[in-house]
Design a protein around this motif. Structure first.
Motif, mmCIF file in Angstrom:
data_model
loop_
_atom_site.group_PDB
_atom_site.id
_atom_site.type_symbol
_atom_site.label_atom_id
_atom_site.label_comp_id
_atom_site.label_asym_id
_atom_site.label_seq_id
_atom_site.Cartn_x
_atom_site.Cartn_y
_atom_site.Cartn_z
ATOM 1 N N VAL A 170 0.847 -1.191 0.000
ATOM 2 C CA VAL A 170 0.000 0.000 0.000
ATOM 3 C C VAL A 170 0.883 1.241 0.000
ATOM 4 N N ASN A 171 0.739 2.031 -1.039
ATOM 5 C CA ASN A 171 1.446 3.300 -1.191
ATOM 6 C C ASN A 171 0.497 4.393 -0.709
ATOM 7 N N THR A 172 0.600 4.726 0.557
ATOM 8 C CA THR A 172 -0.380 5.621 1.168
ATOM 9 C C THR A 172 -0.263 7.049 0.641
ATOM 10 N N LEU A 173 0.947 7.512 0.398
ATOM 11 C CA LEU A 173 1.108 8.887 -0.065
ATOM 12 C C LEU A 173 0.436 9.107 -1.420
ATOM 13 N N PHE A 174 0.534 8.095 -2.317
ATOM 14 C CA PHE A 174 -0.060 8.205 -3.646
ATOM 15 C C PHE A 174 -1.437 7.548 -3.737
ATOM 16 N N SER A 175 -1.972 7.092 -2.618
ATOM 17 C CA SER A 175 -3.339 6.546 -2.533
ATOM 18 C C SER A 175 -3.568 5.390 -3.494
ATOM 19 N N CYS A 176 -2.638 4.425 -3.522
ATOM 20 C CA CYS A 176 -2.784 3.313 -4.463
ATOM 21 C C CYS A 176 -2.104 2.055 -3.933
ATOM 22 N N LEU A 177 -2.440 0.937 -4.562
ATOM 23 C CA LEU A 177 -1.835 -0.360 -4.276
ATOM 24 C C LEU A 177 -0.821 -0.648 -5.376
ATOM 25 N N CYS A 178 0.373 -1.112 -5.001
ATOM 26 C CA CYS A 178 1.483 -1.196 -5.951
ATOM 27 C C CYS A 178 2.188 -2.551 -5.908
ATOM 28 N N THR A 179 2.959 -2.792 -6.958
ATOM 29 C CA THR A 179 3.945 -3.858 -6.996
ATOM 30 C C THR A 179 5.274 -3.229 -7.418
ATOM 31 N N LEU A 180 6.290 -4.077 -7.625
ATOM 32 C CA LEU A 180 7.628 -3.605 -7.956
ATOM 33 C C LEU A 180 8.049 -4.079 -9.340
ATOM 34 N N ASP A 181 8.917 -3.304 -9.969
ATOM 35 C CA ASP A 181 9.705 -3.808 -11.084
ATOM 36 C C ASP A 181 11.130 -3.290 -10.901
#
Length: 389
Positions: A149-160
Protein backbone atom coordinates in the motif's frame (compact mmCIF):
# COMPACT_ATOMS: atom_id res chain seq x y z
CA UNK A 1 -4.00 -25.55 32.20
CA UNK A 2 -3.90 -24.90 28.49
CA UNK A 3 -2.39 -21.49 27.78
CA UNK A 4 -5.39 -20.58 25.63
CA UNK A 5 -7.61 -20.85 28.68
CA UNK A 6 -5.52 -18.74 31.02
CA UNK A 7 -7.15 -15.31 31.40
CA UNK A 8 -4.61 -12.49 31.14
CA UNK A 9 -5.73 -10.78 34.32
CA UNK A 10 -5.03 -13.88 36.40
CA UNK A 11 -1.86 -15.05 34.67
CA UNK A 12 0.38 -12.65 36.52
CA UNK A 13 3.11 -10.61 34.84
CA UNK A 14 6.75 -11.26 34.13
CA UNK A 15 9.38 -8.86 32.86
CA UNK A 16 10.67 -9.49 29.36
CA UNK A 17 14.23 -10.79 29.27
CA UNK A 18 17.08 -8.35 28.71
CA UNK A 19 16.95 -6.80 25.29
CA UNK A 20 19.89 -7.68 23.06
CA UNK A 21 21.84 -5.23 20.92
CA UNK A 22 24.70 -2.75 20.96
CA UNK A 23 22.79 0.40 21.91
CA UNK A 24 23.41 2.25 25.15
CA UNK A 25 21.80 0.20 27.98
CA UNK A 26 19.85 3.21 29.25
CA UNK A 27 18.47 3.85 25.78
CA UNK A 28 17.54 0.21 25.33
CA UNK A 29 15.74 0.11 28.68
CA UNK A 30 13.79 3.24 27.81
CA UNK A 31 12.83 2.09 24.33
CA UNK A 32 12.02 -1.54 24.94
CA UNK A 33 11.07 -1.95 28.56
CA UNK A 34 8.17 -4.40 28.73
CA UNK A 35 6.19 -6.76 30.91
CA UNK A 36 4.04 -9.71 29.89
CA UNK A 37 1.64 -12.23 31.33
CA UNK A 38 3.46 -15.33 32.52
CA UNK A 39 1.69 -17.51 29.96
CA UNK A 40 2.86 -15.56 26.90
CA UNK A 41 6.10 -17.60 26.30
CA UNK A 42 4.28 -20.94 26.61
CA UNK A 43 1.51 -19.65 24.35
CA UNK A 44 4.02 -18.93 21.56
CA UNK A 45 5.72 -22.30 22.08
CA UNK A 46 2.38 -24.09 21.98
CA UNK A 47 1.45 -22.27 18.78
CA UNK A 48 4.90 -22.95 17.34
CA UNK A 49 5.79 -19.40 16.39
CA UNK A 50 7.21 -15.98 17.19
CA UNK A 51 6.20 -12.40 16.41
CA UNK A 52 7.69 -9.44 14.57
CA UNK A 53 6.52 -5.98 15.62
CA UNK A 54 7.36 -2.76 13.76
CA UNK A 55 7.35 0.59 15.52
CA UNK A 56 8.13 3.54 13.27
CA UNK A 57 7.87 5.91 16.23
CA UNK A 58 10.84 4.22 17.96
CA UNK A 59 12.60 3.19 14.73
CA UNK A 60 12.70 -0.49 15.69
CA UNK A 61 11.77 -3.90 14.39
CA UNK A 62 11.15 -5.95 17.53
CA UNK A 63 11.30 -9.75 17.61
CA UNK A 64 9.19 -11.35 20.34
CA UNK A 65 10.48 -14.88 20.94
CA UNK A 66 9.99 -17.29 23.83
CA UNK A 67 13.05 -17.72 26.03
CA UNK A 68 12.42 -19.94 29.04
CA UNK A 69 9.87 -18.22 31.26
CA UNK A 70 10.29 -14.87 29.50
CA UNK A 71 9.72 -13.19 26.17
CA UNK A 72 13.02 -12.15 24.64
CA UNK A 73 12.47 -8.73 23.07
CA UNK A 74 15.19 -8.56 20.44
CA UNK A 75 15.47 -5.40 18.37
CA UNK A 76 16.89 -4.21 15.10
CA UNK A 77 17.18 -0.55 14.08
CA UNK A 78 15.54 0.67 10.89
CA UNK A 79 14.50 4.09 9.66
CA UNK A 80 10.74 4.34 10.12
CA UNK A 81 9.82 0.64 9.75
CA UNK A 82 6.15 0.07 8.97
CA UNK A 83 4.54 -2.58 6.78
CA UNK A 84 6.04 -6.05 6.44
CA UNK A 85 5.41 -9.48 5.02
CA UNK A 86 7.13 -12.56 6.43
CA UNK A 87 7.05 -16.33 6.52
CA UNK A 88 9.58 -19.00 7.47
CA UNK A 89 11.63 -18.37 4.31
CA UNK A 90 11.55 -14.63 3.62
CA UNK A 91 10.90 -11.18 5.03
CA UNK A 92 10.08 -7.86 3.36
CA UNK A 93 10.05 -4.63 5.36
CA UNK A 94 8.91 -1.20 4.23
CA UNK A 95 10.88 1.71 5.68
CA UNK A 96 11.21 5.46 5.12
CA UNK A 97 12.35 5.32 1.47
CA UNK A 98 12.93 1.64 0.67
CA UNK A 99 11.75 -1.94 0.84
CA UNK A 100 14.34 -4.28 2.36
CA UNK A 101 14.18 -7.98 1.52
CA UNK A 102 15.66 -10.85 3.53
CA UNK A 103 16.02 -14.62 3.04
CA UNK A 104 16.17 -17.22 5.78
CA UNK A 105 19.55 -19.01 5.89
CA UNK A 106 19.21 -21.47 8.79
CA UNK A 107 22.76 -22.78 8.32
CA UNK A 108 24.08 -19.44 9.58
CA UNK A 109 22.57 -20.15 13.03
CA UNK A 110 25.60 -22.16 14.14
CA UNK A 111 27.75 -19.04 13.80
CA UNK A 112 25.56 -16.96 16.10
CA UNK A 113 25.90 -18.70 19.44
CA UNK A 114 27.43 -21.79 21.01
CA UNK A 115 25.39 -23.87 21.50
CA UNK A 116 23.15 -22.60 18.69
CA UNK A 117 19.53 -21.90 19.56
CA UNK A 118 18.32 -19.87 16.59
CA UNK A 119 16.07 -21.75 14.19
CA UNK A 120 15.96 -19.05 11.48
CA UNK A 121 18.38 -16.35 10.34
CA UNK A 122 16.96 -13.75 7.96
CA UNK A 123 19.90 -12.31 5.99
CA UNK A 124 19.56 -9.08 4.00
CA UNK A 125 19.54 -9.82 0.26
CA UNK A 126 18.45 -6.66 -1.54
CA UNK A 127 16.94 -3.21 -1.16
CA UNK A 128 14.51 -1.46 -3.50
CA UNK A 129 14.45 2.33 -3.32
CA UNK A 130 10.82 3.40 -3.49
CA UNK A 131 11.22 6.99 -2.38
CA UNK A 132 9.27 8.44 0.54
CA UNK A 133 5.80 7.06 -0.20
CA UNK A 134 4.63 6.23 3.34
CA UNK A 135 4.49 2.45 2.75
CA UNK A 136 1.80 0.76 4.81
CA UNK A 137 0.76 -2.90 4.66
CA UNK A 138 2.27 -5.43 2.25
CA UNK A 139 1.88 -9.08 1.27
CA UNK A 140 3.02 -11.63 -1.32
CA UNK A 141 0.58 -13.13 -3.79
CA UNK A 142 0.51 -16.78 -4.85
CA UNK A 143 3.05 -16.05 -7.60
CA UNK A 144 5.55 -14.54 -5.18
CA UNK A 145 4.98 -10.93 -6.23
CA UNK A 146 5.05 -8.36 -3.44
CA UNK A 147 2.07 -6.01 -3.18
CA UNK A 148 2.18 -2.94 -0.94
CA UNK A 149 0.00 0.00 0.00
CA UNK A 150 1.45 3.30 -1.19
CA UNK A 151 -0.38 5.62 1.17
CA UNK A 152 1.11 8.89 -0.06
CA UNK A 153 -0.06 8.21 -3.65
CA UNK A 154 -3.34 6.55 -2.53
CA UNK A 155 -2.78 3.31 -4.46
CA UNK A 156 -1.83 -0.36 -4.28
CA UNK A 157 1.48 -1.20 -5.95
CA UNK A 158 3.94 -3.86 -7.00
CA UNK A 159 7.63 -3.60 -7.96
CA UNK A 160 9.70 -3.81 -11.08
CA UNK A 161 13.44 -3.30 -11.64
CA UNK A 162 13.08 0.17 -13.18
CA UNK A 163 10.36 2.02 -11.29
CA UNK A 164 10.08 3.39 -7.80
CA UNK A 165 6.71 1.64 -7.69
CA UNK A 166 4.16 0.25 -10.13
CA UNK A 167 0.56 1.40 -9.38
CA UNK A 168 -1.90 -1.47 -9.85
CA UNK A 169 -5.14 -0.22 -8.25
CA UNK A 170 -6.62 2.86 -6.57
CA UNK A 171 -10.04 3.58 -5.09
CA UNK A 172 -12.63 5.06 -7.42
CA UNK A 173 -12.80 8.17 -5.27
CA UNK A 174 -9.19 9.02 -6.15
CA UNK A 175 -8.97 10.54 -9.65
CA UNK A 176 -5.19 10.79 -10.18
CA UNK A 177 -1.86 9.69 -8.77
CA UNK A 178 -0.33 12.43 -6.64
CA UNK A 179 1.76 12.49 -3.42
CA UNK A 180 -1.14 13.95 -1.45
CA UNK A 181 -2.40 11.16 0.87
CA UNK A 182 -5.97 11.83 -0.24
CA UNK A 183 -7.80 8.92 1.44
CA UNK A 184 -5.09 7.42 3.68
CA UNK A 185 -5.25 3.97 2.08
CA UNK A 186 -3.56 1.74 4.65
CA UNK A 187 -4.61 -1.92 5.04
CA UNK A 188 -4.34 -4.93 2.72
CA UNK A 189 -5.88 -8.40 3.04
CA UNK A 190 -5.10 -11.30 0.71
CA UNK A 191 -7.65 -13.96 -0.18
CA UNK A 192 -6.86 -17.09 -2.19
CA UNK A 193 -3.40 -15.75 -2.91
CA UNK A 194 -4.60 -12.47 -4.40
CA UNK A 195 -4.98 -8.93 -3.02
CA UNK A 196 -8.64 -8.49 -2.18
CA UNK A 197 -9.68 -6.19 0.70
CA UNK A 198 -8.29 -2.75 1.54
CA UNK A 199 -9.04 -0.14 4.18
CA UNK A 200 -8.83 3.64 4.05
CA UNK A 201 -9.62 6.38 6.52
CA UNK A 202 -11.85 8.29 4.11
CA UNK A 203 -13.20 8.57 0.56
CA UNK A 204 -11.62 11.91 -0.23
CA UNK A 205 -10.10 13.14 -3.49
CA UNK A 206 -8.53 16.18 -1.80
CA UNK A 207 -5.02 16.40 -0.33
CA UNK A 208 -5.25 14.80 3.12
CA UNK A 209 -9.02 15.12 2.86
CA UNK A 210 -9.54 12.03 5.01
CA UNK A 211 -8.68 14.14 8.07
CA UNK A 212 -12.04 15.95 7.86
CA UNK A 213 -13.92 12.94 9.27
CA UNK A 214 -11.44 10.73 11.07
CA UNK A 215 -13.94 9.57 13.67
CA UNK A 216 -16.23 7.53 11.40
CA UNK A 217 -15.28 8.20 7.80
CA UNK A 218 -13.40 4.93 7.28
CA UNK A 219 -14.18 2.49 4.47
CA UNK A 220 -13.52 -1.12 3.50
CA UNK A 221 -12.98 -1.84 -0.21
CA UNK A 222 -13.38 -5.05 -2.19
CA UNK A 223 -10.74 -4.82 -4.91
CA UNK A 224 -12.21 -7.72 -6.88
CA UNK A 225 -15.55 -5.97 -7.31
CA UNK A 226 -14.02 -2.48 -7.21
CA UNK A 227 -16.62 -1.44 -4.65
CA UNK A 228 -17.04 -0.26 -1.09
CA UNK A 229 -18.22 -3.02 1.27
CA UNK A 230 -18.67 -0.96 4.43
CA UNK A 231 -18.67 2.73 5.32
CA UNK A 232 -18.80 4.52 8.68
CA UNK A 233 -15.78 2.76 10.20
CA UNK A 234 -13.65 4.46 12.84
CA UNK A 235 -10.11 4.49 11.47
CA UNK A 236 -10.03 0.94 10.08
CA UNK A 237 -6.71 -0.88 9.78
CA UNK A 238 -5.31 -4.35 9.17
CA UNK A 239 -8.03 -6.22 7.23
CA UNK A 240 -7.40 -9.98 7.21
CA UNK A 241 -9.13 -13.00 5.69
CA UNK A 242 -8.66 -15.84 8.19
CA UNK A 243 -10.71 -18.82 9.31
CA UNK A 244 -13.21 -18.02 6.52
CA UNK A 245 -13.95 -14.67 8.15
CA UNK A 246 -13.09 -11.09 7.22
CA UNK A 247 -11.49 -9.36 10.19
CA UNK A 248 -10.78 -5.64 10.57
CA UNK A 249 -9.35 -3.54 13.38
CA UNK A 250 -11.55 -0.53 14.02
CA UNK A 251 -8.68 1.37 15.56
CA UNK A 252 -10.60 4.47 16.55
CA UNK A 253 -12.81 2.37 18.86
CA UNK A 254 -10.24 -0.18 20.03
CA UNK A 255 -12.24 -3.03 18.49
CA UNK A 256 -11.59 -6.20 16.55
CA UNK A 257 -14.59 -6.63 14.28
CA UNK A 258 -15.79 -9.09 11.66
CA UNK A 259 -17.48 -7.89 8.48
CA UNK A 260 -19.71 -9.88 6.16
CA UNK A 261 -18.09 -9.37 2.73
CA UNK A 262 -21.44 -9.80 0.97
CA UNK A 263 -23.64 -7.51 3.04
CA UNK A 264 -21.08 -5.26 4.74
CA UNK A 265 -22.62 -5.96 8.14
CA UNK A 266 -20.19 -5.30 10.97
CA UNK A 267 -20.04 -7.26 14.25
CA UNK A 268 -17.92 -6.28 17.24
CA UNK A 269 -15.85 -9.28 18.31
CA UNK A 270 -13.36 -8.09 20.94
CA UNK A 271 -12.21 -4.93 22.70
CA UNK A 272 -8.65 -3.91 23.50
CA UNK A 273 -7.39 -0.97 25.63
CA UNK A 274 -5.63 1.07 22.96
CA UNK A 275 -5.47 2.19 19.35
CA UNK A 276 -5.53 -1.20 17.58
CA UNK A 277 -3.23 -1.43 14.57
CA UNK A 278 -1.35 -4.51 13.36
CA UNK A 279 -3.00 -7.94 13.25
CA UNK A 280 -1.94 -11.50 12.55
CA UNK A 281 -2.98 -15.01 13.55
CA UNK A 282 -1.42 -18.22 14.83
CA UNK A 283 -3.89 -21.09 15.22
CA UNK A 284 -6.90 -19.86 17.24
CA UNK A 285 -5.13 -16.72 18.48
CA UNK A 286 -5.27 -13.21 17.02
CA UNK A 287 -2.27 -11.06 17.92
CA UNK A 288 -3.22 -7.37 17.96
CA UNK A 289 -0.86 -4.42 18.16
CA UNK A 290 -1.86 -1.55 20.47
CA UNK A 291 -0.64 2.04 20.49
CA UNK A 292 -0.99 4.69 23.16
CA UNK A 293 -1.17 7.63 20.71
CA UNK A 294 0.77 10.67 21.81
CA UNK A 295 -1.02 13.92 22.51
CA UNK A 296 0.55 15.45 19.40
CA UNK A 297 -0.67 12.61 17.19
CA UNK A 298 -3.15 13.50 14.46
CA UNK A 299 -5.32 10.51 15.44
CA UNK A 300 -6.34 11.67 18.91
CA UNK A 301 -9.84 13.14 18.45
CA UNK A 302 -11.51 9.74 18.17
CA UNK A 303 -13.58 7.49 20.42
CA UNK A 304 -10.71 5.50 21.89
CA UNK A 305 -9.04 8.69 23.16
CA UNK A 306 -12.28 10.03 24.61
CA UNK A 307 -13.25 6.88 26.48
CA UNK A 308 -9.92 5.33 27.41
CA UNK A 309 -7.36 7.72 28.87
CA UNK A 310 -5.13 4.84 30.05
CA UNK A 311 -4.27 3.55 26.59
CA UNK A 312 -1.73 0.75 26.35
CA UNK A 313 1.09 -0.05 23.92
CA UNK A 314 1.99 -3.67 23.22
CA UNK A 315 0.62 -6.91 21.78
CA UNK A 316 -2.63 -8.48 22.96
CA UNK A 317 -3.49 -12.15 22.28
CA UNK A 318 -7.22 -12.73 21.69
CA UNK A 319 -8.87 -16.13 21.26
CA UNK A 320 -10.91 -16.11 18.05
CA UNK A 321 -13.38 -18.61 19.47
CA UNK A 322 -14.31 -16.60 22.56
CA UNK A 323 -13.15 -13.03 21.93
CA UNK A 324 -11.33 -13.06 25.27
CA UNK A 325 -7.81 -11.76 25.88
CA UNK A 326 -5.68 -14.73 26.91
CA UNK A 327 -2.22 -13.14 27.13
CA UNK A 328 -0.50 -9.81 26.58
CA UNK A 329 2.82 -8.03 26.38
CA UNK A 330 2.89 -4.35 27.35
CA UNK A 331 5.69 -1.93 26.54
CA UNK A 332 6.56 0.22 29.54
CA UNK A 333 9.21 2.48 28.02
CA UNK A 334 9.54 4.56 24.88
CA UNK A 335 7.61 2.31 22.48
CA UNK A 336 4.33 4.19 22.29
CA UNK A 337 3.10 3.32 18.80
CA UNK A 338 3.04 0.05 16.88
CA UNK A 339 2.30 -0.29 13.20
CA UNK A 340 2.50 -3.96 12.17
CA UNK A 341 2.38 -7.35 13.89
CA UNK A 342 3.55 -10.34 11.86
CA UNK A 343 3.49 -13.96 13.05
CA UNK A 344 6.25 -16.37 12.03
CA UNK A 345 4.73 -19.84 12.01
CA UNK A 346 7.21 -22.64 12.61
CA UNK A 347 9.94 -20.25 13.80
CA UNK A 348 10.52 -19.84 17.54
CA UNK A 349 13.85 -18.02 17.82
CA UNK A 350 14.72 -16.03 14.69
CA UNK A 351 17.48 -13.54 14.03
CA UNK A 352 17.56 -10.71 11.48
CA UNK A 353 20.88 -9.56 10.03
CA UNK A 354 21.07 -6.41 7.94
CA UNK A 355 24.53 -5.05 8.75
CA UNK A 356 27.86 -6.06 10.23
CA UNK A 357 30.60 -8.62 9.72
CA UNK A 358 28.26 -11.61 9.59
CA UNK A 359 26.61 -10.14 6.53
CA UNK A 360 30.00 -9.51 4.92
CA UNK A 361 31.33 -13.02 5.46
CA UNK A 362 28.26 -15.17 4.71
CA UNK A 363 27.66 -16.29 1.14
CA UNK A 364 24.42 -17.64 -0.29
CA UNK A 365 24.89 -19.95 -3.27
CA UNK A 366 22.55 -22.16 -5.31
CA UNK A 367 22.55 -25.82 -4.30
CA UNK A 368 24.37 -26.90 -7.47
CA UNK A 369 27.15 -24.38 -6.83
CA UNK A 370 27.49 -25.41 -3.20
CA UNK A 371 28.34 -28.95 -4.31
CA UNK A 372 31.40 -27.55 -6.08
CA UNK A 373 32.74 -25.39 -3.25
CA UNK A 374 36.24 -26.48 -2.22
CA UNK A 375 39.34 -25.06 -0.57
CA UNK A 376 43.05 -25.60 -1.00
CA UNK A 377 43.35 -24.83 2.69
CA UNK A 378 40.94 -24.65 5.59
CA UNK A 379 38.47 -21.73 5.22
CA UNK A 380 38.55 -18.96 7.85
CA UNK A 381 36.36 -19.86 10.84
CA UNK A 382 34.61 -16.50 10.48
CA UNK A 383 33.17 -17.24 7.04
CA UNK A 384 30.28 -19.42 6.01
CA UNK A 385 28.43 -20.72 2.96
CA UNK A 386 24.80 -21.69 2.73
CA UNK A 387 21.89 -22.04 0.36
CA UNK A 388 18.93 -19.79 1.13
CA UNK A 389 15.77 -21.67 2.05
Amino acid sequence: MNAYDTPANSAGAAPASATEGEADPKTVAEVLGSVHTTNFPDLLRQLGGSLLVSTYQAGKLVILRPDGASINTHFRNFMRPMGMAADNQRLALGTAIEIAEFRNMPAVAKRLQDPPRHDAVYMARRVHISGAIDIHEMAWDKHGDLWFVNTLFSCLCTLDSKSSFVPRWRPRCVSHYAPEDRCHLNGLAMRDGRPRYLTALGESNEPQGWRVNKRDGGVLFDMAGDKVITRGLSMPHSPRWYDNRLWVLESGRGKLVTIDPKTGQKTDFASVPGFARGLDFLGPIAFIGLSQLRESNAFTDIEITDDNKDRQSGVWAVHIGTGKTVALLKFTGGVQEIFAVQALSGVLFPEIVHEGELLASTYALPDEALREVGFTQAPPPTSGYAAPS
